[in-house]
Scaffold this active site. Structure first.
Site, short mmCIF file in Angstrom:
data_model
loop_
_atom_site.label_atom_id
_atom_site.label_comp_id
_atom_site.label_asym_id
_atom_site.label_seq_id
_atom_site.Cartn_x
_atom_site.Cartn_y
_atom_site.Cartn_z
NE ARG A 37 39.43 -9.50 -1.70
CZ ARG A 37 38.17 -9.94 -1.65
NH1 ARG A 37 37.21 -9.13 -1.27
NH2 ARG A 37 37.90 -11.17 -1.97
CG HIS A 67 33.41 -0.92 -12.25
ND1 HIS A 67 34.45 -0.54 -11.43
CD2 HIS A 67 32.34 -0.20 -11.83
CE1 HIS A 67 34.01 0.36 -10.55
NE2 HIS A 67 32.73 0.59 -10.77
CE1 TYR A 70 33.29 -0.59 -7.24
CE2 TYR A 70 33.24 -2.62 -5.94
CZ TYR A 70 32.64 -1.75 -6.82
OH TYR A 70 31.38 -2.01 -7.28
CG HIS A 107 35.00 4.00 -8.09
ND1 HIS A 107 34.73 3.26 -6.97
CD2 HIS A 107 34.01 3.73 -8.97
CE1 HIS A 107 33.61 2.56 -7.17
NE2 HIS A 107 33.16 2.82 -8.38
CD GLU A 142 30.67 4.51 -10.46
OE1 GLU A 142 31.51 3.65 -10.81
OE2 GLU A 142 29.71 4.24 -9.72
CG ASP A 176 26.26 4.72 -8.87
OD1 ASP A 176 25.20 4.86 -8.22
OD2 ASP A 176 26.97 3.71 -8.80
CG HIS A 179 27.84 6.51 -6.49
ND1 HIS A 179 28.92 6.07 -7.21
CD2 HIS A 179 27.53 5.48 -5.64
CE1 HIS A 179 29.25 4.84 -6.83
NE2 HIS A 179 28.42 4.46 -5.88
CG HIS A 211 27.11 2.34 -12.41
ND1 HIS A 211 28.31 2.58 -11.75
CD2 HIS A 211 27.40 1.52 -13.46
CE1 HIS A 211 29.27 1.92 -12.39
NE2 HIS A 211 28.74 1.29 -13.43
CG ASP A 224 28.94 4.18 -2.51
OD1 ASP A 224 27.97 3.59 -3.07
OD2 ASP A 224 30.11 4.06 -2.89
CG HIS A 226 24.98 0.52 -4.62
ND1 HIS A 226 25.53 0.07 -5.79
CD2 HIS A 226 25.69 1.62 -4.29
CE1 HIS A 226 26.53 0.87 -6.14
NE2 HIS A 226 26.66 1.81 -5.24
CD GLU A 256 27.49 -0.27 -10.15
OE1 GLU A 256 27.11 0.80 -9.62
OE2 GLU A 256 28.64 -0.45 -10.55
ZN ZN Z 1 28.56 2.67 -5.09
FE FE Z 2 28.48 2.54 -9.55
FE FE Z 3 31.57 1.95 -9.46
#
Ligand code: ZN
Ligand code: FE
Ligand code: FE
Length: 277
Positions: A37, A67, A70, A107, A142, A176, A179, A211, A224, A226, A256
């Protein structure tokens, strides 16, 4: 050999992730550079990091991947959010030096209504600010699903970002599979065609990590979400073609998928079976 791992939590330290990776049959892993976060980064304890380094050497690990959080939105229309993101990026890249990790994925962000071009300008400006010539980190953009106002769901957008960054040799891409499927690229029926597009627009030499995720939704859904390997719209046959593709097979693959460690272990063993050595 298939280079594969999954996303692990840094909460028990760095060496602990290396041990977890070994325990589930992985030879690499991904971790958050800081609290997902957007909070504080995990303290780097030299003994812990050196132990991870030794474990990686002793077990011939493939490159591991950091990574970004987000919430790091470098192209928000809110200046405060952009500044916060830029600070996180600067700090993350500076501390990569102390980790046995040379790949940092993020991202590109969501432009929240300002338009893709403005978003791309902000992202490139942030990268030009934060990436220093002396860093030996490769910063990966990504490929995104195109949910909401996400930048980076078209290969052309990633190319525009790369074109606007001065230190281009420090940029790469992480593809990804959930994605790109959700973004509308047909990796199920035309993997070769998608990779040809990637090559002509971005260049396959920029592709540094995958990914590896299945998707709960069909190609072009921009969702999006997964899914576990083989349980979604990409499916095990397409995923088998992906891990064995001559242009991809030597890259590090990171799961992921919605799993606990035992689920990841099962997916890794399935994928190792599907990989043609
Ligand atoms: Zn994702
Ligand atoms: Fe990813
Ligand atoms: Fe990602």
């Amino acid at each position: 050999m298939l280079n594969i791992g999954c996303h692990l939590s840094v909460s028990d330290g760095y060496e602990a992730m290396g041990r977890q990776a070994l325990a589930i049959g992985a030879n690499t892993f991904q971790f958050f550079s800081r609290n997902p976060r957007g909070g504080k980064a995990k303290d780097i304890v030299p003994e812990d990091v050196n132990a991870l380094k030794k474990l990686m050497e002793d077990n011939s690990f493939a490159p591991i991947l950091a990574h970004a959080s987000y919430t790091m939105n470098l192209c928000s229309k809110d200046e405060k959010i952009r500044e916060f993101a830029l600070n996180a990026l600067r700090e993350d890249l500076a501390r990569m030096h102390d980790l046995p990790c040379r790949l940092y994925n993020f991202h590109p962000g969501s432009h929240v209504g300002q338009g893709t071009e403005k978003g791309i300008e902000f992202i490139a400006a942030a990268l030009n600010d934060a990436i220093k010539p002396e860093y030996d980190v490769i910063v990966l953009l990504e490929t995104m699903a195109g949910k909401g106002s996400e930048v980076g769901s078209k290969f052309e957008e990633l190319r525009m970002i790369i074109d606007s960054v001065e230190l281009k040799d420090k940029l790469g891409v992480c593809l990804d599979t959930c994605h790109v499927n959700d973004a509308g690229y047909d990796i199920v029926n035309d993997l070769d065609g998608v990779l040809e597009q990637f090559d002509s627009i971005i260049g396959l030499d920029r592709l540094k990590a995958i990914h590896l995720n299945d998707s709960m939704n069909p190609s072009g859904s921009h969702k999006d979400r997964h899914e576990k390997i083989g349980k979604g719209h990409v499916g095990i046959d397409a995923i088998t073609r992906i891990i064995n593709h001559p242009s991809l097979r030597d890259l590090p693959f990171f799961l992921e998928t919605p799993n606990e460690l035992d689920g990841y272990a099962q997916e890794i063993s399935l994928l190792r079976e599907k990989y043609i050595d």
